[in-house]
Design an enzyme around this catalytic site. Sequence first.
Site, PDB file in Angstrom:
ATOM      1  N   PHE A  52       0.835  -1.206   0.000  1.00 34.29           N
ATOM      2  CA  PHE A  52       0.000   0.000   0.000  1.00 34.29           C
ATOM      3  C   PHE A  52       0.868   1.253   0.000  1.00 34.29           C
ATOM      4  CE2 PHE A  52      -2.309   3.325   2.468  1.00 34.29           C
ATOM      5  CZ  PHE A  52      -3.334   3.554   1.556  1.00 34.29           C
ATOM      6  N   GLY A  53       0.607   2.143  -0.952  1.00 39.14           N
ATOM      7  CA  GLY A  53       1.318   3.408  -1.035  1.00 39.14           C
ATOM      8  C   GLY A  53       0.375   4.575  -0.836  1.00 39.14           C
ATOM      9  N   GLY A  92       1.952   7.968  -0.549  1.00 35.87           N
ATOM     10  CA  GLY A  92       2.746   9.147  -0.885  1.00 35.87           C
ATOM     11  C   GLY A  92       3.142   9.074  -2.352  1.00 35.87           C
ATOM     12  N   SER A  93       4.434   9.169  -2.631  1.00 37.15           N
ATOM     13  CA  SER A  93       4.899   9.146  -4.020  1.00 37.15           C
ATOM     14  C   SER A  93       4.642   7.808  -4.707  1.00 37.15           C
ATOM     15  CB  SER A  93       6.396   9.471  -4.084  1.00 37.15           C
ATOM     16  OG  SER A  93       7.154   8.539  -3.339  1.00 37.15           O
ATOM     17  N   GLU A 118      12.459   3.363   0.965  1.00 33.91           N
ATOM     18  CA  GLU A 118      11.642   3.807   2.091  1.00 33.91           C
ATOM     19  C   GLU A 118      12.314   3.620   3.448  1.00 33.91           C
ATOM     20  OE1 GLU A 118       8.947   5.387   1.414  1.00 33.91           O
ATOM     21  OE2 GLU A 118       8.829   4.885  -0.706  1.00 33.91           O
TER      22      GLU A 118
END
Length: 239
Positions: A43-44, A46-47, A122
């Site tokens: 799950f993202g 942000g960028s 990350e």
Amino acid sequence: MKRDPQRPEQRPARPEPPPPPSASPLGVAEGAELELKPPVWIFGYGSLVWRPGFEFTSRKVGFIRGYSRRFWQGDTFHRGSERMPGRVVTLLEDCGACTWGVAYEVRGEQIAASLKYLNMREAVLGGYDTKLVKFHPQEKDAEEPILALVYIATPQNPSYLGPASEEDIAAQIIVSSGCAGHNIEYLLRLADFMRYFCPQAEDKHLFSIEEALISILPCLYYTEESLEETAGVPQKSKS
């Protein structure tokens, strides 16, 4: 003052250029005991929503519950520098809240490759830790939530900046840039993603910072223009 949102890229993008230090092949921060069974969902919020940087099998727009998105993490590599750290998002535990983003499904050889890349991007360079969360797809016919891996920057990491006013965050974003581009691009792309893919969702923190940034930019431009004009005017000599 409103901007015209741009449609985020739908296909996998090229990875951001990481430096050579070694990373864990599992892509999980040291000390984290996460049992990942294929296929793996990432799950993202942000960028990653517009530039995952790794190959994936499928993607779904949706949300996770119990977290709020905040520009509280410092960035001295991707969107900032040691001299001028940028501001990027992390998640704050917030009962009753939800955060929208994109979940990517990786299978086979994609799993090890994506986790190794994300561990560098990350965890090593960003200061993020890993956690498993329940992801709820936006699709109406979706039955049960999907267990997904998410990267969260906690207050314990050295790059954590913590809370600040939307105006102060916007002012910091305006002057910051790093290897992946300007911090302004990061903010505006994230806001555009929310408008285009999640028009029904609210993110007051994100849009308040965008509004503050847009209000500051004309003032900044006017100040620079005034300085240039002043510099070009011959000064009278003192008698």
